[in-house]
Design a protein around this motif. Structure first.
Motif, short mmCIF file in Angstrom:
data_model
loop_
_atom_site.label_atom_id
_atom_site.label_comp_id
_atom_site.label_asym_id
_atom_site.label_seq_id
_atom_site.Cartn_x
_atom_site.Cartn_y
_atom_site.Cartn_z
N ILE A 1 -15.09 -8.31 -11.77
CA ILE A 1 -16.27 -8.76 -11.03
C ILE A 1 -16.21 -8.20 -9.61
CG2 ILE A 1 -17.64 -10.76 -10.34
CD1 ILE A 1 -17.13 -10.44 -13.41
N VAL A 2 -17.28 -7.52 -9.21
CA VAL A 2 -17.42 -7.02 -7.84
C VAL A 2 -18.73 -7.57 -7.26
CG1 VAL A 2 -16.00 -4.97 -8.18
CG2 VAL A 2 -18.44 -4.87 -8.72
N GLU A 3 -19.08 -7.14 -6.07
CA GLU A 3 -20.17 -7.80 -5.35
C GLU A 3 -21.53 -7.69 -6.04
OE1 GLU A 3 -20.44 -6.12 -1.53
OE2 GLU A 3 -20.72 -4.06 -2.21
N ASP A 4 -21.76 -6.62 -6.84
CA ASP A 4 -23.07 -6.48 -7.47
C ASP A 4 -23.02 -6.81 -8.97
OD1 ASP A 4 -21.55 -4.30 -8.15
OD2 ASP A 4 -23.12 -2.80 -7.83
N SER A 5 -21.99 -7.53 -9.40
CA SER A 5 -21.89 -7.89 -10.82
C SER A 5 -22.98 -8.88 -11.21
CB SER A 5 -20.52 -8.53 -11.10
OG SER A 5 -19.48 -7.58 -11.01
N MET A 6 -23.51 -8.67 -12.44
CA MET A 6 -24.53 -9.55 -12.99
C MET A 6 -23.93 -10.34 -14.15
SD MET A 6 -26.99 -8.86 -11.02
CE MET A 6 -28.33 -9.74 -11.83
N PRO A 7 -24.04 -11.66 -14.13
CA PRO A 7 -23.40 -12.50 -15.15
C PRO A 7 -23.69 -12.09 -16.59
CG PRO A 7 -24.20 -13.87 -13.38
CD PRO A 7 -24.70 -12.49 -13.10
N GLU A 8 -24.94 -11.78 -16.89
CA GLU A 8 -25.29 -11.45 -18.28
C GLU A 8 -24.65 -10.13 -18.71
OE1 GLU A 8 -26.52 -12.41 -21.88
OE2 GLU A 8 -26.88 -13.67 -20.11
N ALA A 9 -24.62 -9.15 -17.81
CA ALA A 9 -24.00 -7.86 -18.14
C ALA A 9 -22.49 -8.02 -18.35
CB ALA A 9 -24.28 -6.85 -17.04
N GLU A 10 -21.86 -8.84 -17.52
CA GLU A 10 -20.42 -9.06 -17.67
C GLU A 10 -20.12 -9.84 -18.96
OE1 GLU A 10 -18.72 -7.41 -15.77
OE2 GLU A 10 -20.02 -7.08 -14.05
N TYR A 11 -21.00 -10.76 -19.30
CA TYR A 11 -20.85 -11.50 -20.55
C TYR A 11 -20.90 -10.55 -21.74
CZ TYR A 11 -22.25 -14.46 -24.49
OH TYR A 11 -22.33 -15.06 -25.71
N GLU A 12 -21.86 -9.61 -21.72
CA GLU A 12 -21.99 -8.65 -22.82
C GLU A 12 -20.75 -7.74 -22.89
OE1 GLU A 12 -24.16 -8.60 -25.16
OE2 GLU A 12 -25.34 -10.24 -24.31
N GLU A 13 -20.19 -7.38 -21.74
CA GLU A 13 -18.99 -6.55 -21.74
C GLU A 13 -17.82 -7.28 -22.39
OE1 GLU A 13 -15.83 -4.68 -18.55
OE2 GLU A 13 -17.97 -4.48 -18.09
N GLN B 1 -19.22 -10.98 -1.97
CA GLN B 1 -20.19 -10.55 -0.96
C GLN B 1 -19.89 -11.18 0.40
OE1 GLN B 1 -23.96 -11.70 -2.65
NE2 GLN B 1 -23.78 -10.25 -4.36
N SER B 2 -19.30 -12.38 0.37
CA SER B 2 -18.97 -13.08 1.61
C SER B 2 -17.67 -12.58 2.23
CB SER B 2 -18.86 -14.59 1.33
OG SER B 2 -20.07 -15.09 0.81
N GLY B 3 -16.97 -11.69 1.53
CA GLY B 3 -15.77 -11.07 2.09
C GLY B 3 -14.46 -11.72 1.73
N TYR B 4 -14.46 -12.69 0.78
CA TYR B 4 -13.21 -13.36 0.43
C TYR B 4 -12.23 -12.40 -0.24
CZ TYR B 4 -9.91 -16.52 -1.82
OH TYR B 4 -8.75 -17.14 -2.25
N MET B 5 -12.76 -11.49 -1.08
CA MET B 5 -11.94 -10.50 -1.78
C MET B 5 -12.85 -9.35 -2.18
SD MET B 5 -11.53 -12.82 -5.21
CE MET B 5 -13.01 -13.68 -5.82
N SER B 6 -12.26 -8.30 -2.74
CA SER B 6 -13.05 -7.13 -3.14
C SER B 6 -13.38 -7.14 -4.62
CB SER B 6 -12.30 -5.85 -2.80
OG SER B 6 -12.07 -5.76 -1.41
N LYS B 7 -12.49 -7.73 -5.43
CA LYS B 7 -12.69 -7.76 -6.88
C LYS B 7 -11.85 -8.88 -7.47
CE LYS B 7 -11.41 -5.24 -11.09
NZ LYS B 7 -10.72 -4.06 -11.65
N VAL B 8 -12.37 -9.48 -8.54
CA VAL B 8 -11.57 -10.45 -9.31
C VAL B 8 -11.89 -10.24 -10.79
CG1 VAL B 8 -13.29 -12.31 -9.21
CG2 VAL B 8 -10.86 -12.86 -9.52
N VAL B 9 -10.89 -10.36 -11.63
CA VAL B 9 -11.08 -10.25 -13.08
C VAL B 9 -11.14 -11.65 -13.66
CG1 VAL B 9 -10.13 -9.38 -15.25
CG2 VAL B 9 -9.88 -8.05 -13.14
N LEU B 10 -12.21 -11.93 -14.39
CA LEU B 10 -12.40 -13.25 -15.00
C LEU B 10 -12.44 -13.12 -16.52
CD1 LEU B 10 -15.07 -14.73 -12.56
CD2 LEU B 10 -12.62 -15.25 -12.65
N ALA B 11 -11.72 -13.97 -17.19
CA ALA B 11 -11.61 -13.91 -18.65
C ALA B 11 -12.22 -15.15 -19.28
CB ALA B 11 -10.15 -13.77 -19.05
N ARG B 12 -12.53 -15.03 -20.56
CA ARG B 12 -13.02 -16.18 -21.32
C ARG B 12 -12.40 -16.17 -22.72
NH1 ARG B 12 -17.83 -15.42 -24.51
NH2 ARG B 12 -18.56 -13.26 -24.56
#
Length: 462
Positions: free
Chosen positions: A434-446, A212-223
């Motif tokens: 992960i994009v600007e409107d990503s929600m942590p819980e939804a991404e966790y479930e994905e 949201q601050s403009g550092y990048m448009s998208k990042v993929v985070l893994a666990r």
């Protein structure tokens, strides 16, 4: 029982006899067509070469490669794609190749892969896997829709005795053709542990803020998810389960040292066959429904979801730019379609083109990796963010894994839906965009859903 033919033995001996007074090692490669072949039994028969076996099956399951032993291995740390390509070219120029067949994936074939990020060397779990490693199997089974082939590859050194090599090869060849034992049952799971799930959600929250601050448009985070068993994992059992359960995915296993990287990925990076190039844009994910109606509704939701469409478009634009730089006749549809798998459905856009003369599949792999689907966008900003914030080294997860042959054909997939097996422990990997409107819980479930293909094959459930 299948036996080596007298004609094949004569061809092998003739090829070996062409080696006279060599000063440097030289590759000998001889291919024979065979009537029947069982890839799993062939893989199992090579158990004495554990740590040097490779398995690969295409998404349509009509093309399979199984490599046993290593005639020659290519590794590189600096300029890795180009270094391996040049070493391969030099090796092929001196090789003695007896292969009367036209089928891709016969004769000298290199199988293996590359790490996701060669500049991340926090390699605790991945010590057996270098930044790049492709090997020419000593014994290669190639199974196609219409025929089966065996290729024997031998590196002959100046001091070698040709008669000894011939006796060794013909005896080992026969043992592999006779096949291994039946597939063992999977060991029992005695424990599962998600690695730092709360911390991962915090990283997702921070990433969305940084976007949201403009550092990048998208990042993929893994666990990570660690699975422990009551005895060592049998790789053939996992391959068998993956191939039965994930029939629209590439099924692969690459052994190295005491470890095996194994998975069932739906994502093609690039395929080249007679200079015809195919790639795929696969980004945007939603679950499958319990009924046909629910499944269709979820698919329609995915096709109109702005977050997933944005993720997908990043991938399309990046792959378009990479492919157009080395190809002609580029064809990319304007809208994605749904690509259904057993546990998930994705947004999918196919890519077709003609690879220009002078380019190789490894050059295309270098241009495409890492795609925004597994890294983010812009490329360098996302890669730096992953390097700084993910609390583990991806190793070969989300990396190019595949093969190429001496005729410049080959195929690489993106190694997701995968895990690293070491004796009685497996570490599974799962990521999401992960994009600007990503929600942590939804991404966790994905990511939890994306663990399912490997977890099910290992005998576990969510």
């Amino acid at each position: 029982m299948i036996k080596t033919t007298t004609h094949y033995n004569e061809r092998l001996y003739k090829a070996l006899s062409q080696i006279h007074h060599i000063e440097t090692p030289q590759l000998i490669s001889v291919t024979e067509q065979m009537a029947t072949a069982n890839p799993f039994r062939f893989y199992q028969a090579g158990k004495a070469y554990q740590g040097e076996r490779v398995y690969w099956t295409s998404t349509d399951q009509v093309f399979t490669l199984v490599g046993i032993g290593s005639a020659y291995t290519l590794e590189a740390e600096e300029d890795r794609f180009n270094t391996i390509q040049q070493a391969w070219k030099a090796l092929m120029e001196e090789a003695v190749i007896d292969n009367p067949y036209e089928s891709s994936g016969t004769g000298p074939v290199a199988l293996g892969g590359f790490s996701f990020d060669p500049h991340d060397h926090s390699r605790t779990a991945w010590e057996d896997f270098p930044d790049s490693k492709v090997s020419i199997p000593m014994f290669l089974l190639t199974k196609t829709e219409s025929a089966n082939y065996i290729t024997v590859n031998i590196m002959v050194h100046p001091e070698d005795d040709i008669e000894d090599i011939y006796q060794f090869v013909t005896q080992a060849y026969q043992e592999f053709l006779e096949g291994g034992t039946s597939i063992d049952e999977m060991p029992s799971i005695i424990g599962k542990e998600e690695i730092q799930p709360l911390e991962w959600k915090d990283i997702v929250k921070q990433a969305a803020h940084d976007i949201q601050s403009g550092y990048m448009s998208k990042v993929v985070l893994a666990r990570e998810l660690e699975v422990n068993f009551d005895r060592d994992v049998n790789i053939v059992s996992v391959l068998d389960a993956l191939q039965r359960e994930q029939q629209q995915s590439y099924v692969f296993a690459v052994e190295s040292g005491d470890s095996c990287f194994i998975g069932a990925t739906p994502e093609r990076l690039v395929k080249v066959d007679n200079r015809e190039l195919h790639s795929a844009c696969l980004a945007g994910t939603i679950a499958r429904g319990d009924t046909v109606e629910e499944d269709q509704a979820l698919g329609e939701e995915l096709l109109h979801d702005n977050k997933n469409l944005q993720e997908h478009d990043f991938v399309v634009q990046m792959i378009r730019e990479a492919v157009e730089s080395c190809c002609d006749q580029v064809q990319i549809p304007s809208e994605p379609v749904i690509y259904p798998l057993r546990n998930l459905q994705h947004l999918y856009t196919p890519v077709k083109a003609k690879l220009r003369v002078g380019y190789t599949i490894l050059e295309v792999v270098e241009k495409l990796h890492p795609t925004p689907a597994l890294n983010g966008y812009p490329r360098q900003e996302a890669l730096s963010y992953i390097r700084e914030h993910e609390p583990f080294d991806r190793g070969w997860y989300a990396s190019p894994v595949g093969w190429f042959d001496y005729k410049d054909n080959g195929e690489f997939a993106v190694a997701i839906r995968s895990g690293l097996v070491k004796k009685n422990k497996t570490v599974l990997y799962s990521g999401c965009g992960i994009v600007e409107d990503s929600m942590p819980e939804a991404e966790y479930e994905e990511t939890a859903i994306k663990f399912l293909p490997m977890l099910n094959a290992l005998g576990g459930r969510t």
